[in-house]
Write a protein that holds these residues in place. Structure first.
Motif, PDB file in Angstrom:
ATOM      1  N   ASP A 173      35.626 -43.535 -70.352  1.00  0.00           N
ATOM      2  CA  ASP A 173      35.003 -44.320 -69.827  1.00  0.00           C
ATOM      3  C   ASP A 173      33.412 -44.573 -70.051  1.00  0.00           C
ATOM      4  N   LYS A 174      33.168 -42.937 -70.650  1.00  0.00           N
ATOM      5  CA  LYS A 174      31.908 -42.676 -71.177  1.00  0.00           C
ATOM      6  C   LYS A 174      31.622 -44.283 -72.464  1.00  0.00           C
ATOM      7  N   VAL A 175      32.214 -44.431 -73.843  1.00  0.00           N
ATOM      8  CA  VAL A 175      32.730 -44.767 -74.105  1.00  0.00           C
ATOM      9  C   VAL A 175      32.637 -46.559 -73.677  1.00  0.00           C
ATOM     10  N   GLN A 176      33.877 -47.154 -73.156  1.00  0.00           N
ATOM     11  CA  GLN A 176      33.640 -47.897 -72.431  1.00  0.00           C
ATOM     12  C   GLN A 176      32.464 -48.286 -71.678  1.00  0.00           C
ATOM     13  N   ASP A 177      31.871 -47.571 -70.996  1.00  0.00           N
ATOM     14  CA  ASP A 177      30.143 -47.855 -69.647  1.00  0.00           C
ATOM     15  C   ASP A 177      29.585 -48.692 -70.889  1.00  0.00           C
ATOM     16  N   LEU A 178      29.098 -47.781 -71.748  1.00  0.00           N
ATOM     17  CA  LEU A 178      28.677 -48.632 -73.230  1.00  0.00           C
ATOM     18  C   LEU A 178      27.974 -50.338 -73.116  1.00  0.00           C
ATOM     19  N   GLN A 179      29.999 -51.078 -73.331  1.00  0.00           N
ATOM     20  CA  GLN A 179      29.796 -51.897 -73.204  1.00  0.00           C
ATOM     21  C   GLN A 179      29.595 -52.700 -71.885  1.00  0.00           C
ATOM     22  N   LYS A 180      29.325 -52.347 -70.659  1.00  0.00           N
ATOM     23  CA  LYS A 180      28.284 -53.092 -69.160  1.00  0.00           C
ATOM     24  C   LYS A 180      27.196 -53.115 -69.503  1.00  0.00           C
ATOM     25  N   LYS A 205      20.279 -47.961 -48.352  1.00  0.00           N
ATOM     26  CA  LYS A 205      21.905 -46.715 -49.347  1.00  0.00           C
ATOM     27  C   LYS A 205      21.382 -47.597 -50.768  1.00  0.00           C
ATOM     28  N   GLN A 206      21.157 -47.153 -51.915  1.00  0.00           N
ATOM     29  CA  GLN A 206      20.409 -47.065 -52.909  1.00  0.00           C
ATOM     30  C   GLN A 206      22.543 -47.711 -53.601  1.00  0.00           C
ATOM     31  N   ASN A 207      22.226 -48.702 -54.586  1.00  0.00           N
ATOM     32  CA  ASN A 207      23.420 -48.516 -55.367  1.00  0.00           C
ATOM     33  C   ASN A 207      23.154 -48.437 -56.453  1.00  0.00           C
ATOM     34  N   LYS A 208      25.014 -48.303 -57.292  1.00  0.00           N
ATOM     35  CA  LYS A 208      25.011 -47.454 -58.571  1.00  0.00           C
ATOM     36  C   LYS A 208      24.528 -47.994 -59.368  1.00  0.00           C
ATOM     37  N   ALA A 209      24.403 -49.511 -59.818  1.00  0.00           N
ATOM     38  CA  ALA A 209      23.799 -50.547 -61.129  1.00  0.00           C
ATOM     39  C   ALA A 209      23.888 -51.584 -60.571  1.00  0.00           C
ATOM     40  N   ILE A 210      23.036 -52.347 -60.819  1.00  0.00           N
ATOM     41  CA  ILE A 210      22.861 -53.558 -60.664  1.00  0.00           C
ATOM     42  C   ILE A 210      22.694 -54.211 -62.241  1.00  0.00           C
ATOM     43  N   GLU A 211      23.788 -55.398 -62.757  1.00  0.00           N
ATOM     44  CA  GLU A 211      24.147 -56.558 -63.517  1.00  0.00           C
ATOM     45  C   GLU A 211      23.224 -56.904 -63.659  1.00  0.00           C
ATOM     46  N   TYR A 212      23.032 -57.116 -65.432  1.00  0.00           N
ATOM     47  CA  TYR A 212      21.881 -57.584 -65.438  1.00  0.00           C
ATOM     48  C   TYR A 212      22.264 -59.180 -65.630  1.00  0.00           C
ATOM     49  N   THR A 213      21.553 -60.109 -66.353  1.00  0.00           N
ATOM     50  CA  THR A 213      21.807 -61.474 -67.361  1.00  0.00           C
ATOM     51  C   THR A 213      21.334 -61.348 -67.985  1.00  0.00           C
ATOM     52  N   GLN A 214      22.125 -61.128 -69.983  1.00  0.00           N
ATOM     53  CA  GLN A 214      21.619 -60.630 -70.857  1.00  0.00           C
ATOM     54  C   GLN A 214      21.302 -63.082 -71.713  1.00  0.00           C
ATOM     55  N   LEU A 215      19.874 -62.690 -71.859  1.00  0.00           N
ATOM     56  CA  LEU A 215      19.369 -63.644 -72.621  1.00  0.00           C
ATOM     57  C   LEU A 215      18.995 -63.463 -73.920  1.00  0.00           C
TER      58      LEU A 215
END
Length: 489
Positions: A259-266, A452-462
């Motif tokens: 999962d740690k390796v896969q998380d690098l792609q998120k 409540k602080q969320n875990k992550a936010i998805e960013y838009t890659q430009l």
């Protein structure tokens, strides 16, 4: 459907007619040099600030009839919007007249030390550090310059020779790409920072972007992760491995499906990391015992020289500070309001050959690190309650690094096969974090606890900066290096 399309077209046309982006540059009238951090206010809202190159962008609608520009050291200027459009987007400000006469208060001359003393006396009435919700826009710019980068698999008796050669070729190709690449990336997010106190904050992010050349997306952590994945690719994919690096303890087991390796792609920003870095930058603008600013106004650490100038028809003291003790590291200017004795701006940089943390175990452990760059600007703005809150914070951080590390992959099996490869790297890295504060509101302890602080936010890659992504929201005007950055020009 035709009527719906017609209605949408009319609405868009109406918006274009009555609202448009307007960009301009603010320069000094005498030498035409760009003026950074000028406040640009309109007759209907709080406006924006100019960037380091003097540029700003505003959404101009029919309700906006004038702009008022003000900046420390310059005369305030109010301009009708119609007039600006005929000035080729260049706005000139006159330098304020310096007043070098001695200032007298209570029949006593006010020198630099007594002004600093009054700043300290008035801290509690001028600033509030806790229970605040700040609306923020943050931009982090990361740079890396690798002068040396070498990989080599030194021991791998159970790997076939052709696989070993392929792995070394991939590692060599990655090293070449890193050294030749223009490694720069921009990370933006907009949201809120909830402050309980100097040590406890929570963050909420509503929008986020990352601009980078994905082929040149390398940092120190990225290089280690990507080199490890190259080696993993040529190992037995049915096995898992532990990693041991130098004097560091064994890490958790890793494999290609970890999962740690896969998380690098998120494409996500971890909010815990954003919260920590934002809080660290904010603390430079907070007043508490042994804080960054508290040390700058400590006469046991620094010597002060007084100058005076005017700003918005209010006297502002300009204090130059230099270290008086070896443990003091900075030099720069402190701007102080002559009525409230509040600090309104601080510009700082390392003094002469001073530096931050330095570690030199190059020959013993193969590690060397020097914190070589630390400079920035802090700007405060008075709110409706006569309290000063941060408006803009910029901090540049840079370091030299050298590492010569051996990394071992140890198979989780009875055979305990090992693969050892060396990683030698040297270079400079730098990052700049800027925070623009767009609003401030009071907060209760209960509201902070309930947030409540969320875990992550998805960013838009430009691939390039896109102002339309942010719409009418208040953001930092990008510098030319960001405006001109384009992966696919």
């Amino acid at each position: 459907m035709k009527y719906l399309l017609l209605l949408l077209l009319l609405n868009v046309t109406s918006f274009i007619s009555y609202s448009q982006n307007f960009s301009a540059q603010i320069v000094a009238e005498d030498d035409k040099k760009a003026i950074p951090y000028a406040t640009v206010k309109t007759n209907v809202n709080t406006g924006v600030i100019s960037n380091e190159e003097g540029f700003f962008t505003l959404i101009i609608s029919d309700s906006i009839t004038s702009l008022t520009i003000s900046c420390l050291g310059f005369e305030q200027k109010t301009i009708p919007v119609d007039q600006i459009k005929t000035e080729h987007a260049i706005i000139e400000l006159k330098t304020a007249i310096n007043q070098l006469d001695e200032v007298i208060i209570s029949n006593k001359p006010l020198n630099a030390e007594s002004i600093i003393a009054k700043v300290r006396e008035n801290i509690s009435s001028n600033y509030k550090n806790h229970l605040i919700n700040h609306g923020i826009f943050s931009r982090t710019t990361n740079y890396a310059d690798f002068k040396k980068l070498d990989f080599e698999i030194e021991k791998a008796s159970h790997i076939k020779k052709r696989n070993l050669q392929s792995a070394n070729r991939e590692l060599e190709a990655m090293a070449k790409e890193v050294k030749e690449g223009n490694i720069i990336q921009f990370e933006d997010f907009k949201g809120s920072l909830y402050v309980l106190n100097k040590d406890s904050t929570k963050i909420e992010a509503s929008k986020a972007t990352k601009i980078l050349d994905s082929k040149n997306n390398f940092s120190l952590d990225d290089i280690q992760e990507k080199s490890q994945r190259i080696v993993l690719k040529y190992l037995d994919s049915s096995k898992t491995y532990k990693i041991k690096s130098g004097f560091f303890k064994l890490e958790d087991s890793l494999d290609l499906n970890d999962d740690k390796v896969q998380d690098l792609q998120k494409k996500e920003y971890q909010l815990n990391a954003l919260n920590s870095s934002t809080r660290k930058t904010l603390r430079r603008a907070l007043f508490y015992k042994n804080s960054f600013i508290d040390k700058l106004i400590n006469p046991k650490l620094y010597d002060y020289t007084l100058k005076t100038t005017t700003f918005n028809e209010t006297l502002t003291y300009v204090i130059q500070f230099t270290p008086s003790k070896e443990r003091a590291k900075y030099t720069g200017l402190i701007y102080i309001n002559g009525d409230s004795f509040a600090i309104t701006q601080v510009d700082y940089d390392f003094y002469e050959d001073r530096h931050g943390k330095k570690i030199n175990f190059k020959f013993l452990l193969g590690l060397k690190y020097i914190h070589s760059i630390s400079n920035g600007t802090i700007i405060f703005e008075k709110n409706n309650h006569n309290l000063y809150q941060p408006k803009y914070i910029k901090h540049n951080y840079g370091s030299y690094f050298y590492a010569n590390r051996d990394v071992k992959f140890i198979e989780n099996s009875s055979d305990r096969y090992k693969v050892r490869f060396s990683c030698r790297l040297e270079g400079d890295n730098r990052f700049k974090q800027e925070i623009l504060f767009t609003s401030h509101s009071n907060l209760t302890s209960e509201e902070f606890q309930n947030m409540k602080q969320n875990k992550a936010i998805e960013y838009t890659q430009l691939d390039a900066f896109d102002k339309s992504f942010w719409g009418n929201e208040e953001i930092l005007e990008p510098l030319n290096e960001m405006k001109n950055f384009n992966v696919n020009p």
